[in-house]
Design an enzyme around this catalytic site. Structure first.
Site, PDB file in Angstrom:
ATOM      1  N   GLY A 223       0.820  -1.203   0.000  1.00 43.48           N
ATOM      2  CA  GLY A 223       0.000   0.000   0.000  1.00 43.48           C
ATOM      3  C   GLY A 223       0.855   1.255   0.000  1.00 43.48           C
ATOM      4  O   GLY A 223       2.065   1.206  -0.144  1.00 43.48           O
ATOM      5  N   GLY A 224       0.193   2.405   0.193  1.00 46.60           N
ATOM      6  CA  GLY A 224       0.898   3.689   0.197  1.00 46.60           C
ATOM      7  C   GLY A 224       0.097   4.801  -0.435  1.00 46.60           C
ATOM      8  O   GLY A 224       0.662   5.748  -0.983  1.00 46.60           O
ATOM      9  N   ALA A 225      -1.246   4.721  -0.338  1.00 44.23           N
ATOM     10  CA  ALA A 225      -2.135   5.784  -0.842  1.00 44.23           C
ATOM     11  C   ALA A 225      -1.917   6.079  -2.323  1.00 44.23           C
ATOM     12  O   ALA A 225      -2.158   7.196  -2.775  1.00 44.23           O
ATOM     13  CB  ALA A 225      -1.962   7.071  -0.012  1.00 44.23           C
ATOM     14  N   GLN A 294      -2.344  -4.887   0.270  1.00 47.05           N
ATOM     15  CA  GLN A 294      -2.682  -4.188   1.506  1.00 47.05           C
ATOM     16  C   GLN A 294      -3.033  -2.738   1.198  1.00 47.05           C
ATOM     17  O   GLN A 294      -2.322  -2.056   0.462  1.00 47.05           O
ATOM     18  CB  GLN A 294      -1.504  -4.256   2.485  1.00 47.05           C
ATOM     19  N   SER A 295      -4.159  -2.250   1.735  1.00 42.43           N
ATOM     20  CA  SER A 295      -4.596  -0.863   1.576  1.00 42.43           C
ATOM     21  C   SER A 295      -4.748  -0.525   0.089  1.00 42.43           C
ATOM     22  O   SER A 295      -5.492  -1.196  -0.622  1.00 42.43           O
ATOM     23  CB  SER A 295      -3.601   0.068   2.287  1.00 42.43           C
ATOM     24  N   ALA A 296      -4.031   0.499  -0.400  1.00 42.94           N
ATOM     25  CA  ALA A 296      -4.112   0.824  -1.828  1.00 42.94           C
ATOM     26  C   ALA A 296      -3.656  -0.353  -2.675  1.00 42.94           C
ATOM     27  O   ALA A 296      -4.164  -0.574  -3.778  1.00 42.94           O
ATOM     28  CB  ALA A 296      -3.261   2.056  -2.133  1.00 42.94           C
ATOM     29  N   ASP A 397     -10.613   0.777  11.797  1.00 37.52           N
ATOM     30  CA  ASP A 397      -9.865   1.370  10.687  1.00 37.52           C
ATOM     31  C   ASP A 397     -10.591   2.625  10.212  1.00 37.52           C
ATOM     32  O   ASP A 397     -11.718   2.552   9.725  1.00 37.52           O
ATOM     33  CB  ASP A 397      -9.756   0.360   9.541  1.00 37.52           C
ATOM     34  N   HIS A 429      -5.976   0.608  10.951  1.00 35.70           N
ATOM     35  CA  HIS A 429      -5.377   0.375   9.640  1.00 35.70           C
ATOM     36  C   HIS A 429      -3.961  -0.168   9.771  1.00 35.70           C
ATOM     37  O   HIS A 429      -3.540  -1.037   8.989  1.00 35.70           O
ATOM     38  CB  HIS A 429      -5.368   1.698   8.853  1.00 35.70           C
TER      39      HIS A 429
END
Length: 488
Positions: A223-225, A294-296, A397, A429
């Site tokens: 991830g990392g936006a 994960q995430s983004a 989250d 998160h």
């Protein structure tokens, strides 16, 4: 997220200083006068591959002729190309064809790969290369931080968030140091393997110490936006899964503004293709590959999987890997319906204008919303190809609401896909991905992932049952303080 004010357009002196020059007599200074090609330009990126392997704008750099060290440094949205570390296989284009050919860079990379191998390196040379790699990665990570700052702006709100982020990172530093040491100096980590011909087309492999038979494989998208994603973010997960005899491939990809969502999905697809077609060389089982994000990265991985399924159903479509090769998809704290998340991200500081730029405009929100796409009756055949899907999410989250995973799982079930969502009560998160793994001992999400991968392997399950507890990396009071100040 506004543009950073100032970033150095030259290589930092710690990377190639006098001490480094003395340590490596084979290094010599070379003056380069060719203009740097902007890596955000597709045509320029192609030109870089076909041209000389080194480009710099009136800069003097050191070139080490005999060491198989590699990195691509990103400097002010430009690139200085060096040879990849441990290049063991050819790059692949989107159709799965090996990129051979006329590129001097690729020819040089393959020639040196055959002439130089790890056993031929001295211990001092290996350590020096690792230190140089660590220094360049530190520079890259610093630059990614400044890039994020430039797009978020420098108002009071984001100044306080960055201060909180600094405190958060400082409190977890004991764990970061241990994971970083493993990442740079462990013989079980293969860093910077080239999987494509675009900037950031690299992946890291985390290999188990035990090499008795083919191992299951996790292809992981960090991830990392969509802005500060980096393959090293998966190093803690890679280390811990490899201790359970699971190979992990952490796939890097272009971030915004170097690329937009279609570039990220294309990069992820090429990375998965490399894993599917080459992992057997590293002891992996090509019939037991799991895709995780994960995430983004969970969003990018889900888009990659669905797009591949659609392509396989299209007439005349050329594909270099198949959805049938993926045993299951694991989504960690991801978002899958961009229509529901745009306003939420805006309220959290990922402003609507920036988010829409990443996603290539409002007209593309549907295309990159897997939850919406799977409901299209015209792609039923593609949806039927999807593997089992498990979505993990913490109930506390606030970066991406847990309802994002619940809703996607329910939608998948309605259209006939085997799917479930697993919620972790009170987890944020970062709890499920950082604090809990650093706490050591039992970790519910980690145990669930390992159990899913080893579900049909009684021998592996028996080993898991007697596996020693994972060691604590950070004291409990520091983990609690980090959770309290976390900006996520």
């Amino acid at each position: 997220m506004d543009k950073p004010h100032c970033l150095p357009s030259f290589l930092p002196t710690p990377l190639f200083n006098d001490q480094h020059r003395r340590a490596h007599p084979s290094c010599r200074p070379l003056k380069m006068n060719h203009p740097i090609l902007p890596i955000s330009s597709p045509s320029a990126s192609s030109a870089m591959v076909a041209a000389s392997p080194f480009t710099a704008n009136a800069a003097t750099i050191l070139i080490q002729e005999h060491h198989d060290e590699t990195i691509r440094l990103l400097i002010d949205d430009r690139a200085v190309e060096t040879k990849p570390f441990l290049p063991r296989a050819s790059s692949y284009n989107s159709t799965g064809t090996a990129v051979n050919g006329s590129s001097f860079y690729q020819q040089r990379r393959r020639r040196i790969a055959s002439d130089t191998s790890l056993p031929s390196l001295t211990m001092d040379g290996c350590r020096s290369e690792s230190i140089a790699h660590a220094a360049s990665d530190t520079f890259l990570l610093t630059r990614l931080g400044f890039k994020l700052l430039r797009y978020l702006g420098v108002g009071y709100r984001w100044i306080t968030r960055f201060l909180a982020l600094g405190c958060y990172a400082l409190l977890l530093m004991p764990g970061f140091f241990q994971v970083g040491y493993y990442y740079y100096f462990s013989s079980q980590v293969r860093r910077g393997i080239v999987y494509g011909d675009q900037p950031r087309n690299r992946l890291d492999l985390y290999l188990p110490k035990n090499s008795d038979g083919p191992k299951p494989v996790v292809a992981f998208i960090t991830g990392g936006a969509w802005i500060i994603g980096y393959k090293a973010w998966g190093s803690l997960l890679g280390q811990q899964l490899s201790e359970r005899d699971i190979i992990v491939a952490c796939i890097d990809y272009r971030n915004f503004p170097q690329g937009t969502i279609s570039d990220m999905v294309n990069d992820a697809s090429q990375g998965v293709s490399f894993v599917c077609n080459n992992i057997a060389e590293y002891g992996g089982d090509p019939n037991r590959i799991y895709l995780m994000g994960q995430s983004a990265g969970a969003h990018i991985a889900a888009c990659t999987l669905l797009e591949q399924a659609i392509n396989e159903c299209g007439e005349g479509e050329s594909t270099s890997w198949s959805v049938s090769q993926i045993k299951a998809y694991f989504g960690l704290s991801g978002g899958y319906n961009l229509f529901n998340l745009t306003d939420h991200f805006h309220s959290r500081g990922l402003y609507r204008s920036i988010f829409l730029s990443i996603m290539e405009g409002e007209q593309s929100l549907r295309r990159y919303s897997p939850e919406v796409i799977v409901q299209d009756p015209n792609i039923k055949a593609a949806v039927a190809r999807l593997p089992p899907i498990i979505l993990f999410h913490g109930t506390a989250d606030y970066s991406i609401p847990p309802d994002a995973s619940k809703s996607f799982a329910e939608t998948l079930q309605r259209v006939g896909v085997k799917a479930e969502s697993i919620m972790y009560e009170g987890r944020t998160h970062t709890d499920v991905f950082l604090q809990d793994p650093m706490r050591g001992g039992q970790d519910d999400m980690f145990d669930d992932i390992v159990a899913a991968i080893h579900a049909n392997d009684p021998e592996a399950l028996a080993k898991d049952a007697v596996a020693p507890p994972r060691k604590r990396l950070v004291p409990e009071f520091m983990l609690k303080m980090a959770r309290a100040v976390s900006p996520f």
